[in-house]
Design a protein around this motif. Sequence first.
Motif, PDB file in Angstrom:
ATOM      1  N   LEU A  73       0.817  -1.212   0.000  1.00  0.00           N
ATOM      2  CA  LEU A  73       0.000   0.000   0.000  1.00  0.00           C
ATOM      3  C   LEU A  73       0.853   1.266   0.000  1.00  0.00           C
ATOM      4  O   LEU A  73       0.556   2.232  -0.714  1.00  0.00           O
ATOM      5  N   VAL A  74       1.915   1.263   0.790  1.00  0.00           N
ATOM      6  CA  VAL A  74       2.782   2.449   0.846  1.00  0.00           C
ATOM      7  C   VAL A  74       3.499   2.636  -0.492  1.00  0.00           C
ATOM      8  O   VAL A  74       3.630   3.766  -0.990  1.00  0.00           O
ATOM      9  N   ASP A  75       3.966   1.538  -1.087  1.00  0.00           N
ATOM     10  CA  ASP A  75       4.662   1.636  -2.369  1.00  0.00           C
ATOM     11  C   ASP A  75       3.733   2.101  -3.484  1.00  0.00           C
ATOM     12  O   ASP A  75       4.105   2.944  -4.314  1.00  0.00           O
ATOM     13  N   ARG A  76       2.516   1.568  -3.496  1.00  0.00           N
ATOM     14  CA  ARG A  76       1.610   1.858  -4.622  1.00  0.00           C
ATOM     15  C   ARG A  76       0.844   3.168  -4.450  1.00  0.00           C
ATOM     16  O   ARG A  76       0.626   3.884  -5.440  1.00  0.00           O
ATOM     17  N   TYR A  77       0.469   3.480  -3.216  1.00  0.00           N
ATOM     18  CA  TYR A  77      -0.418   4.623  -3.016  1.00  0.00           C
ATOM     19  C   TYR A  77       0.132   5.710  -2.095  1.00  0.00           C
ATOM     20  O   TYR A  77      -0.491   6.758  -1.947  1.00  0.00           O
ATOM     21  N   GLY A  78       1.286   5.457  -1.498  1.00  0.00           N
ATOM     22  CA  GLY A  78       1.774   6.393  -0.487  1.00  0.00           C
ATOM     23  C   GLY A  78       2.225   7.740  -1.021  1.00  0.00           C
ATOM     24  O   GLY A  78       2.141   8.743  -0.320  1.00  0.00           O
ATOM     25  N   GLU A  79       2.773   7.769  -2.226  1.00  0.00           N
ATOM     26  CA  GLU A  79       3.293   9.005  -2.825  1.00  0.00           C
ATOM     27  C   GLU A  79       4.259   9.709  -1.859  1.00  0.00           C
ATOM     28  O   GLU A  79       4.221  10.924  -1.700  1.00  0.00           O
ATOM     29  N   GLY A  80       5.112   8.894  -1.240  1.00  0.00           N
ATOM     30  CA  GLY A  80       6.110   9.441  -0.326  1.00  0.00           C
ATOM     31  C   GLY A  80       5.640   9.595   1.099  1.00  0.00           C
ATOM     32  O   GLY A  80       6.452   9.903   1.991  1.00  0.00           O
ATOM     33  N   ARG A  81       4.369   9.387   1.353  1.00  0.00           N
ATOM     34  CA  ARG A  81       3.845   9.519   2.715  1.00  0.00           C
ATOM     35  C   ARG A  81       4.134   8.266   3.540  1.00  0.00           C
ATOM     36  O   ARG A  81       4.285   7.178   3.013  1.00  0.00           O
ATOM     37  N   LEU A  82       4.212   8.464   4.855  1.00  0.00           N
ATOM     38  CA  LEU A  82       4.315   7.390   5.840  1.00  0.00           C
ATOM     39  C   LEU A  82       5.581   6.555   5.717  1.00  0.00           C
ATOM     40  O   LEU A  82       5.635   5.404   6.163  1.00  0.00           O
ATOM     41  N   ARG A  83       6.614   7.121   5.099  1.00  0.00           N
ATOM     42  CA  ARG A  83       7.930   6.497   5.142  1.00  0.00           C
ATOM     43  C   ARG A  83       8.980   7.579   4.970  1.00  0.00           C
ATOM     44  O   ARG A  83       8.746   8.588   4.278  1.00  0.00           O
ATOM     45  N   PRO A  84      10.149   7.394   5.568  1.00  0.00           N
ATOM     46  CA  PRO A  84      11.202   8.408   5.458  1.00  0.00           C
ATOM     47  C   PRO A  84      11.793   8.449   4.053  1.00  0.00           C
ATOM     48  O   PRO A  84      11.597   7.529   3.245  1.00  0.00           O
ATOM     49  N   ALA A  85      12.520   9.505   3.793  1.00  0.00           N
ATOM     50  CA  ALA A  85      13.197   9.631   2.504  1.00  0.00           C
ATOM     51  C   ALA A  85      14.244   8.531   2.347  1.00  0.00           C
ATOM     52  O   ALA A  85      14.950   8.200   3.301  1.00  0.00           O
ATOM     53  N   PRO A  86      14.358   7.949   1.143  1.00  0.00           N
ATOM     54  CA  PRO A  86      15.348   6.890   0.915  1.00  0.00           C
ATOM     55  C   PRO A  86      16.773   7.363   1.217  1.00  0.00           C
ATOM     56  O   PRO A  86      17.112   8.531   0.993  1.00  0.00           O
ATOM     57  N   GLY A  87      17.593   6.442   1.727  1.00  0.00           N
ATOM     58  CA  GLY A  87      18.994   6.743   1.971  1.00  0.00           C
ATOM     59  C   GLY A  87      19.279   7.455   3.270  1.00  0.00           C
ATOM     60  O   GLY A  87      20.440   7.763   3.572  1.00  0.00           O
ATOM     61  N   THR A  88      18.262   7.711   4.074  1.00  0.00           N
ATOM     62  CA  THR A  88      18.460   8.398   5.354  1.00  0.00           C
ATOM     63  C   THR A  88      18.564   7.377   6.479  1.00  0.00           C
ATOM     64  O   THR A  88      18.115   6.227   6.346  1.00  0.00           O
ATOM     65  N   PRO A  89      19.146   7.777   7.628  1.00  0.00           N
ATOM     66  CA  PRO A  89      19.149   6.872   8.792  1.00  0.00           C
ATOM     67  C   PRO A  89      17.735   6.477   9.208  1.00  0.00           C
ATOM     68  O   PRO A  89      17.501   5.343   9.645  1.00  0.00           O
ATOM     69  N   GLU A  90      16.801   7.394   9.064  1.00  0.00           N
ATOM     70  CA  GLU A  90      15.411   7.094   9.416  1.00  0.00           C
ATOM     71  C   GLU A  90      14.824   5.995   8.520  1.00  0.00           C
ATOM     72  O   GLU A  90      14.030   5.171   8.972  1.00  0.00           O
TER      73      GLU A  90
END
Length: 223
Positions: A73-90
């Motif tokens: 769901l996050v990959d298909r519909y998240g549009e960057g929401r509910l996950r940190p930016a790629p490559g960050t410690p978060e």
Amino acid sequence: MIVVHHLNNSRSQRVLWLLEELGLPYEIVRYERDPKTMLAPKALRDVHPLGKSPVLVDGDVTVAESGAIVEYLVDRYGEGRLRPAPGTPEALRYRYFLHYAEGSAMPQLLLKLVFSRMETAPVPFFAKPIARMLARGAQKTFVDPQLKLHLDYLESQLADTDYFAGDTLTAADIQMSFPLEAAASRAGLDASRPRLKAFLARIHARPAYRAALERGGEYALAR
């Protein structure tokens, strides 16, 4: 239309919450546990061979396992929401706790549930003392110490942030909600761990969480 095959008092409540956070329309097909065995009904096998919940159907895509559903769901519909930016410690913490919830936390809670029920399970009268002794011994020597280890660890992980992957809610927190609610219900998560209790209070107050409860029905772990 997204369809969630939803079992009462189960992990699928997290999927409803995520869908509410994402603002996605969805339908629910409800199933009730057997009141004696607490197992899912056989009808769920018509949806997935293992007969477990949750199962999400999105058009011609069927996804089982709550962690896989969350990622889908996050990959298909998240549009960057509910996950940190790629490559960050978060982002690394996000991925870790997304999988820790089921890979490390839930096995301990399942063992606690099994051995707790062993103490009161119907067995021949002559075997009751033995079953009770084995169940209590396993909890005292292994299960309870492991639960304490994990709860202490999780308490420490919220020392500097409100959520497990930073200062904002992510799907990893949604995934972590079920084991922490289960721990608060039956495995010793109490006021002695104020950060975890505050985390639960924080997520329970979210409008999307409340909306998911209204749609999902009975969910004793939110009490």
